[in-house]
Design a protein around this motif. Structure first.
Motif, PDB file in Angstrom:
ATOM      1  N   ASN A 245       0.740  -1.252   0.124  1.00 46.82           N
ATOM      2  CA  ASN A 245      -0.054   0.119  -0.038  1.00 46.82           C
ATOM      3  C   ASN A 245       0.949   1.250  -0.041  1.00 46.82           C
ATOM      4  OD1 ASN A 245      -1.696   2.183   0.801  1.00 46.82           O
ATOM      5  ND2 ASN A 245      -3.297   0.843   1.595  1.00 46.82           N
ATOM      6  N   LEU A 246       0.786   2.033  -1.154  1.00 46.23           N
ATOM      7  CA  LEU A 246       1.713   3.229  -1.260  1.00 46.23           C
ATOM      8  C   LEU A 246       1.365   4.261  -0.325  1.00 46.23           C
ATOM      9  CD1 LEU A 246       1.612   4.192  -4.940  1.00 46.23           C
ATOM     10  CD2 LEU A 246       3.362   3.076  -3.594  1.00 46.23           C
ATOM     11  N   PHE A 247       0.134   4.300  -0.136  1.00 42.60           N
ATOM     12  CA  PHE A 247      -0.380   5.447   1.026  1.00 42.60           C
ATOM     13  C   PHE A 247      -0.055   5.377   2.197  1.00 42.60           C
ATOM     14  CE2 PHE A 247      -3.850   7.498   3.199  1.00 42.60           C
ATOM     15  CZ  PHE A 247      -3.589   8.821   2.763  1.00 42.60           C
ATOM     16  N   THR A 248       0.153   3.854   2.780  1.00 46.22           N
ATOM     17  CA  THR A 248       0.379   4.038   4.255  1.00 46.22           C
ATOM     18  C   THR A 248       1.821   3.851   4.203  1.00 46.22           C
ATOM     19  OG1 THR A 248       0.111   1.270   4.040  1.00 46.22           O
ATOM     20  CG2 THR A 248      -1.599   2.889   5.122  1.00 46.22           C
ATOM     21  N   SER A 249       2.366   3.350   3.327  1.00 44.34           N
ATOM     22  CA  SER A 249       3.938   3.449   3.245  1.00 44.34           C
ATOM     23  C   SER A 249       4.420   5.053   3.587  1.00 44.34           C
ATOM     24  CB  SER A 249       4.636   2.968   2.185  1.00 44.34           C
ATOM     25  OG  SER A 249       4.279   1.343   2.078  1.00 44.34           O
ATOM     26  N   GLY A 250       3.812   5.756   2.567  1.00 46.12           N
ATOM     27  CA  GLY A 250       4.086   7.386   2.490  1.00 46.12           C
ATOM     28  C   GLY A 250       3.844   7.842   3.930  1.00 46.12           C
ATOM     29  N   LEU A 251       2.664   7.673   4.317  1.00 46.65           N
ATOM     30  CA  LEU A 251       1.984   8.241   5.758  1.00 46.65           C
ATOM     31  C   LEU A 251       3.342   7.729   6.742  1.00 46.65           C
ATOM     32  CD1 LEU A 251      -1.482   8.274   6.366  1.00 46.65           C
ATOM     33  CD2 LEU A 251       0.030  10.138   5.719  1.00 46.65           C
ATOM     34  N   GLY A 252       3.747   6.424   6.923  1.00 45.14           N
ATOM     35  CA  GLY A 252       4.326   5.974   7.713  1.00 45.14           C
ATOM     36  C   GLY A 252       5.569   6.569   7.848  1.00 45.14           C
ATOM     37  N   THR A 253       6.314   6.698   6.730  1.00 43.62           N
ATOM     38  CA  THR A 253       7.674   7.416   6.477  1.00 43.62           C
ATOM     39  C   THR A 253       7.635   9.020   6.956  1.00 43.62           C
ATOM     40  OG1 THR A 253       7.883   5.916   4.611  1.00 43.62           O
ATOM     41  CG2 THR A 253       9.604   7.836   4.938  1.00 43.62           C
ATOM     42  N   ALA A 254       6.428   9.674   6.611  1.00 50.11           N
ATOM     43  CA  ALA A 254       6.395  10.863   6.982  1.00 50.11           C
ATOM     44  C   ALA A 254       6.369  11.029   8.318  1.00 50.11           C
ATOM     45  CB  ALA A 254       5.311  11.396   6.200  1.00 50.11           C
ATOM     46  N   ALA A 255       5.535  10.200   8.770  1.00 54.74           N
ATOM     47  CA  ALA A 255       5.292  10.098  10.616  1.00 54.74           C
ATOM     48  C   ALA A 255       6.645   9.943  11.126  1.00 54.74           C
ATOM     49  CB  ALA A 255       4.422   9.323  10.748  1.00 54.74           C
ATOM     50  N   PHE A 256       7.172   8.929  10.828  1.00 57.32           N
ATOM     51  CA  PHE A 256       8.810   8.743  11.245  1.00 57.32           C
ATOM     52  C   PHE A 256       9.649   9.912  11.308  1.00 57.32           C
ATOM     53  CE2 PHE A 256       8.858   4.221  11.524  1.00 57.32           C
ATOM     54  CZ  PHE A 256       9.148   3.988  12.654  1.00 57.32           C
ATOM     55  N   ASP A 257       9.562  10.492  10.034  1.00 53.55           N
ATOM     56  CA  ASP A 257      10.620  11.779   9.817  1.00 53.55           C
ATOM     57  C   ASP A 257      10.212  13.058  10.668  1.00 53.55           C
ATOM     58  OD1 ASP A 257      12.847  12.862   7.796  1.00 53.55           O
ATOM     59  OD2 ASP A 257      10.980  14.228   7.697  1.00 53.55           O
ATOM     60  N   LEU A 258       8.783  13.222  10.833  1.00 57.21           N
ATOM     61  CA  LEU A 258       8.513  14.216  11.686  1.00 57.21           C
ATOM     62  C   LEU A 258       8.816  13.995  13.027  1.00 57.21           C
ATOM     63  CD1 LEU A 258       6.621  16.871  11.454  1.00 57.21           C
ATOM     64  CD2 LEU A 258       4.932  15.409  12.032  1.00 57.21           C
ATOM     65  N   ILE A 259       8.221  12.923  13.540  1.00 61.94           N
ATOM     66  CA  ILE A 259       8.727  12.553  14.964  1.00 61.94           C
ATOM     67  C   ILE A 259      10.238  12.810  15.059  1.00 61.94           C
ATOM     68  CG2 ILE A 259       8.993  10.756  16.770  1.00 61.94           C
ATOM     69  CD1 ILE A 259       6.368   9.516  15.376  1.00 61.94           C
ATOM     70  N   PHE A 260      11.022  12.375  14.425  1.00 66.09           N
ATOM     71  CA  PHE A 260      12.644  12.725  14.561  1.00 66.09           C
ATOM     72  C   PHE A 260      12.667  14.109  14.786  1.00 66.09           C
ATOM     73  CE2 PHE A 260      16.426  10.101  14.715  1.00 66.09           C
ATOM     74  CZ  PHE A 260      15.841   8.662  14.727  1.00 66.09           C
ATOM     75  N   ALA A 261      12.280  14.829  13.918  1.00 63.61           N
ATOM     76  CA  ALA A 261      12.359  16.387  13.794  1.00 63.61           C
ATOM     77  C   ALA A 261      12.169  16.966  14.868  1.00 63.61           C
ATOM     78  CB  ALA A 261      11.728  16.802  12.650  1.00 63.61           C
ATOM     79  N   MET A 262      10.872  16.442  15.289  1.00 67.31           N
ATOM     80  CA  MET A 262      10.157  17.397  16.366  1.00 67.31           C
ATOM     81  C   MET A 262      10.899  17.260  17.926  1.00 67.31           C
ATOM     82  SD  MET A 262       7.738  19.153  15.483  1.00 67.31           S
ATOM     83  CE  MET A 262       6.479  19.413  16.751  1.00 67.31           C
ATOM     84  N   ILE A 263      11.488  15.731  18.017  1.00 66.89           N
ATOM     85  CA  ILE A 263      12.176  15.463  19.338  1.00 66.89           C
ATOM     86  C   ILE A 263      13.205  16.341  18.920  1.00 66.89           C
ATOM     87  CG2 ILE A 263      13.105  13.783  20.491  1.00 66.89           C
ATOM     88  CD1 ILE A 263      11.405  11.847  19.265  1.00 66.89           C
ATOM     89  N   ALA A 264      14.115  16.508  18.135  1.00 67.53           N
ATOM     90  CA  ALA A 264      15.263  17.362  17.731  1.00 67.53           C
ATOM     91  C   ALA A 264      15.011  18.740  18.305  1.00 67.53           C
ATOM     92  CB  ALA A 264      15.796  17.054  16.338  1.00 67.53           C
ATOM     93  N   GLY A 265      13.762  18.990  17.677  1.00 63.95           N
ATOM     94  CA  GLY A 265      13.449  20.603  18.159  1.00 63.95           C
ATOM     95  C   GLY A 265      13.350  20.762  19.644  1.00 63.95           C
ATOM     96  N   PHE A 266      12.665  19.602  20.182  1.00 65.13           N
ATOM     97  CA  PHE A 266      12.464  19.691  21.518  1.00 65.13           C
ATOM     98  C   PHE A 266      13.619  19.466  22.442  1.00 65.13           C
ATOM     99  CE2 PHE A 266       7.933  20.138  20.561  1.00 65.13           C
ATOM    100  CZ  PHE A 266       7.557  21.049  21.733  1.00 65.13           C
TER     101      PHE A 266
END
Ligand code: TRP
Length: 453
Positions: A245-266
């Motif tokens: 499923n392209l859609f869930t793979s995309g969402l999953g990747t973006a979510a991981f990426d976002l979580i990493f960035a937010m933790i780095a920000g905090f």
């Protein structure tokens, strides 16, 4: 014809894509662009851009890659034979090569800071000298150039030796370590005296800070962080199984990426305020704040702090290397497949040219700091040119291609894995609308407002 290799499972796809996406973009670039963009309001624009612009591009690249099962040049040749779309492939070679030049400078800084951590340079006595330490280092001539030389040479040698797979295996081990480290650092940073101001900075939006420049910068950051518009995602998707499923793979990747960035920000922003550093201090931000955290931590637990410091700079060095390898690999693939050069010949062209551009980027923090291109230093110019313009332009073309050149039916088949899986019709219409209208028009509007301003 030999069967094309594919990823084993959805988790494998997401981990591979997230591994390529997560790099200096999350840990180094996100915190400083948030600081330059004014904090919480920037983050909101970033989230909107991620949803309305970055996700559609991610999906467009995935659709093209998996439909054609080939890299950008060949994919375009297959899907639009004989057309000029093939030249989009050139953009996917040029952008990564510019990116790797300045990326390597930051990789070099990480290497220097790993050495500093190994020689226990962030002791509790050094708290006040940490911010100037970075400025003195980055603005000097030889040190940073030497570190950049080390980083770009290591990158090219790894690509040449074809031990990329080995490094990527190593990276899979180090990524979870990096995640645990930044969570620990974040928890400690938030407890520092004066850190509350930094947390407020990240959570309380001041909408008067949003300008055309801030919107462009948030968009550029969302593209850079997910490696969009340069064919990286397209290549990964070309290795995805048809029933994935392209859609869930995309969402999953973006979510991981976002979580990493937010933790780095905090982890970074509270320390910025605790240390009294200017949030808009620019590309040196994490190198001025992380060691400050280590120095503070060192007063209570010297060995723990030294270990965390060493592991932190080691893991970001590995994360940076895996990203830089993929950028050089794009150039090598072009020169070997399209131009018929050997890998060795390709590297002997790419190494000196990316090295030389990187040297100029490095010197733009010191001896060349007065040299400006369109009001930016050389480093900033390369950074903004790629994230805000070239990657955005690539993204525009990918979404335009899927929305206007491919049949809607083909796109639907990709979402439903040729009808074998259910996909919500309303959701499909929404996503298709984003790809066809919102992303291309949004990017063009942001382009134009920035050029006019
Ligand atoms: N997204 C990566 C990061 O956040 C950077 C990156 C990896 C990249 N591969 C790329 C950027 C290709 C542009 C093109 O650090």
């Amino acid at each position: 014809m030999a069967q094309r290799e594919t990823f084993g499972s959805r988790a494998a796809v997401i981990m591979a894509m997230a591994g390529s996406a997560i790099g200096l973009g999350n840990i180094w670039r996100f915190p400083y662009t948030v600081g330059e963009g004014g904090g919480a309001a920037f983050i909101i624009v970033y989230l909107i851009s991620s949803l309305l612009l970055a996700m559609p591009i991610f999906l467009a690249e995935s659709i093209i890659g998996r439909t054609a099962q080939a890299g950008t040049f060949n994919a375009m040749d297959k899907l639009a034979p004989g057309s000029k779309w093939k030249w989009l492939g050139l953009l996917t070679v040029i952008s990564p090569l510019i990116i790797v030049s300045f990326y390597s400078v930051v990789g070099g800084w990480s290497f220097e800071y790993l050495l500093k951590a190994l020689t226990l340079s962030f002791g509790p006595e050094s708290t006040d000298s940490i911010a100037p330490m970075f400025g003195n280092f980055a603005s000097s001539t030889w040190g940073p150039v030497l570190c950049h030389t080390f980083f770009i040479t290591a990158t090219c040698l790894i690509v040449l030796a074809g031990v990329k797979k080995g490094i990527e295996k190593f990276a899979k081990l180090t990524m979870p370590v990096l995640l645990v480290l930044i969570v620990v650092i974040m928890i400690y940073a938030v407890s520092l005296p004066g850190a509350g101001e930094g947390v407020r900075y990240l959570l309380k939006p001041d909408f008067s800070k949003i300008t055309g420049r801030v919107i462009a910068s948030a968009m550029g950051q969302s593209f850079f962080s997910l490696s969009l518009g340069v064919g990286t995602i397209l290549i990964y998707a070309s290795y995805m199984k048809k029933e994935e499923n392209l859609f869930t793979s995309g969402l999953g990747t973006a979510a991981f990426d976002l979580i990493f960035a937010m933790i780095a920000g905090f982890a970074v922003m509270p320390a910025v305020f605790a240390a009294g550093i200017e949030p808009g201090a620019g590309p040196g931000l994490i190198f001025e704040t992380m060691p400050y955290i280590f120095a503070k931590m060192g007063a209570a637990a010297p060995w723990l702090s030294a270990t965390i410091a060493i592991l932190f700079f080691l893991t970001i060095l590995v994360a940076a290397l895996t990203s830089s390898i993929s950028m050089v690999e794009a150039g090598v693939a072009y020169l070997t497949e399209e131009k018929g050069l050997t890998r060795r010949k390709a590297i002997s062209i790419l190494l000196p040219s990316t090295w030389a551009l990187g040297v100029l980027c490095s010197l733009s923090f010191g001896p060349l700091s007065e040299v400006h291109i369109l009001g930016c230093t050389i480093f900033d110019f390369c950074d903004k040119l790629t994230s805000n313009y070239l990657m955005a332009f690539g993204g525009l073309l990918f979404t335009f291609f899927v929305g206007w050149k491919m049949k809607k039916e083909t796109v639907w088949n990709e979402f439903t894995c040729n009808g074998s899986q259910k996909f919500n019709c309303a959701l499909f219409s929404l996503v298709y609308f984003l790809i066809k209208w919102v992303a291309p028009i949004g990017i063009v509007i942001i382009f134009i407002t920035n050029l006019v301003l």
